[in-house]
Design an enzyme around this catalytic site. Structure first.
Site, PDB file in Angstrom:
ATOM      1  N   ARG A  92       0.918  -1.075   0.192  1.00 49.37           N
ATOM      2  CA  ARG A  92       0.019   0.013  -0.047  1.00 49.37           C
ATOM      3  C   ARG A  92       0.991   1.371   0.039  1.00 49.37           C
ATOM      4  O   ARG A  92       1.524   1.505   1.213  1.00 49.37           O
ATOM      5  CB  ARG A  92      -0.955   0.105   1.214  1.00 49.37           C
ATOM      6  CG  ARG A  92      -1.770  -1.288   1.726  1.00 49.37           C
ATOM      7  CD  ARG A  92      -2.853  -1.261   0.319  1.00 49.37           C
ATOM      8  NE  ARG A  92      -3.568  -2.528   0.407  1.00 49.37           N
ATOM      9  CZ  ARG A  92      -4.635  -2.907  -0.348  1.00 49.37           C
ATOM     10  NH1 ARG A  92      -4.768  -2.143  -1.467  1.00 49.37           N
ATOM     11  NH2 ARG A  92      -5.480  -4.058  -0.443  1.00 49.37           N
ATOM     12  N   GLY A 121      12.820  13.093 -17.656  1.00 50.51           N
ATOM     13  CA  GLY A 121      13.707  13.012 -18.891  1.00 50.51           C
ATOM     14  C   GLY A 121      14.730  13.981 -18.768  1.00 50.51           C
ATOM     15  O   GLY A 121      14.516  15.100 -18.285  1.00 50.51           O
ATOM     16  N   GLY A 130      16.822  15.945 -20.435  1.00 50.79           N
ATOM     17  CA  GLY A 130      16.414  17.291 -21.073  1.00 50.79           C
ATOM     18  C   GLY A 130      15.609  18.272 -20.472  1.00 50.79           C
ATOM     19  O   GLY A 130      15.676  19.515 -20.208  1.00 50.79           O
ATOM     20  N   SER A 144      31.227  13.010 -13.244  1.00 51.86           N
ATOM     21  CA  SER A 144      30.492  13.071 -11.865  1.00 51.86           C
ATOM     22  C   SER A 144      31.021  11.749 -11.070  1.00 51.86           C
ATOM     23  O   SER A 144      31.199  10.767 -11.448  1.00 51.86           O
ATOM     24  CB  SER A 144      29.082  13.103 -12.135  1.00 51.86           C
ATOM     25  OG  SER A 144      28.792  11.919 -13.058  1.00 51.86           O
ATOM     26  N   ASP A 196      20.982  15.634 -13.684  1.00 45.93           N
ATOM     27  CA  ASP A 196      20.482  16.561 -14.676  1.00 45.93           C
ATOM     28  C   ASP A 196      20.562  17.999 -14.019  1.00 45.93           C
ATOM     29  O   ASP A 196      20.957  19.157 -14.718  1.00 45.93           O
ATOM     30  CB  ASP A 196      18.909  16.410 -14.777  1.00 45.93           C
ATOM     31  CG  ASP A 196      18.798  15.263 -15.647  1.00 45.93           C
ATOM     32  OD1 ASP A 196      19.691  14.784 -16.392  1.00 45.93           O
ATOM     33  OD2 ASP A 196      17.810  14.363 -15.313  1.00 45.93           O
TER      34      ASP A 196
END
Length: 312
Positions: free
Chosen positions: A29, A39, A41, A224, A256
């Protein structure tokens, strides 16, 4: 400052929820549900807007989920250009487990694009490239799109004097780097795949990054490194910056956000060290947000003062 064009061929409705504990076979639950347009971009465009920059998001959309994507993007107030496709826009979902604070992320496949569909994406970006400062090509490629698609974007952009940022992985990343881009953001694993480097010692990573830049694969390479920060390499310098410690709520969109912070800073004419600091601040600020939300400007500006970039 000229606008930034972002490209997302495989966008998603990002769904986030929580359960007390992830267990097999039983019905789980879920708690409250959050939905965001996602996404690579699209996330970059959201962060650029949050930081006061100007961007135009180019993306595909199809089916009922594509209509929902449009509604969510309208709520975010993004300037955008969508390319209708026959297949339905995918969904991805993140489940936070309350008992352990672990995060489970499920990425569903996207639609299969036809050649006319992906060619329309390329022509739309070409149209919007006029007067742009950067094109950010980010995220996975859906089925049906050639592996050299981002390389084609880079080739087109260079002919028009527009700088390209690529954030993807695997064969599409390798093809884009063969063409040569302004900025690429591999992670440590992707750097190993690109260079054949074995192991994860920092000295080896730094040498591999210098080699890629020296070979003309990217003018700027930002590797990164998760909690260890990021390594930025150009022909003239190599910098490392680490994030300030924060309590992580969700890692969705952190990469991003990093790309958005760096790109916007460079578009504003800031030097590489300052751009790296903004990237780290944006990526770290995204960790403070719940579910599929991204970084908040106030958090970014506060964290930026805590980030230092040092020469390697």
């Amino acid at each position: 400052m000229a606008h930034i064009v972002t490209l997302t061929l495989n966008p998603a409705i990002d769904v986030a929820t929580s359960v007390p504990e992830v267990t097999p076979e039983h019905k789980l639950r879920c708690g409250a549900v959050r939905r965001d347009p996602g996404g690579g971009g699209i996330n970059v465009a959201r962060v650029v807007r949050e930081l006061g920059g100007e961007s135009i998001a180019v993306y595909t959309r199809g089916g009922a989920t594509g209509l929902l994507l449009e509604e969510l993007l309208e709520e975010k107030g993004l300037l955008r250009r969508s390319i209708p496709v026959a297949g339905a826009t995918r969904e991805s979902f993140t489940v936070a487990e309350g008992s352990s604070a672990r995060e489970y992320r499920f990425i569903l496949p996207g639609p299969v694009l036809t050649e006319p569909e992906w060619r329309r994406c390329l022509s739309t970006v070409e149209e919007l490239a006029q007067g742009a400062s950067f094109i950010v090509a980010s995220g996975s490629l859906p089925q049906g799109v050639p592996e050299d698609f981002y390389a084609r974007v880079a080739r087109m952009a260079k002919q028009r004097g527009v700088r390209v940022v690529v954030d993807t992985s695997g064969a599409p990343l390798a093809a884009a780097l063969e063409e040569g881009v302004f900025l690429a953001k591999p992670n440590r694993r992707e750097l190993c795949e690109l260079t054949g480097m074995k192991g994860e010692d920092f000295a080896g990573q730094a040498a591999a990054a210098r080699e890629l830049v020296a070979r003309g694969r990217a003018e700027v390479l930002a590797v990164s490194m998760g909690a260890d920060g990021a390594l930025l390499t150009t022909r003239d310098l190599q910098l490392r910056a680490s994030p300030p410690p924060v309590e992580t709520h969700s890692s969705v969109g952190a990469g991003d956000s990093f790309v958005a912070g760096m790109t916007l800073s460079l578009a504003r004419g800031k030097p590489h060290d300052e751009a790296l600091r903004w990237g780290i601040a944006c990526g770290t600020a995204a960790l403070l947000s719940q579910g599929t939300d991204l970084c908040a400007r106030a958090d970014v500006e506060r964290l930026w003062t805590q980030v230092a970039a040092a020469t390697v």
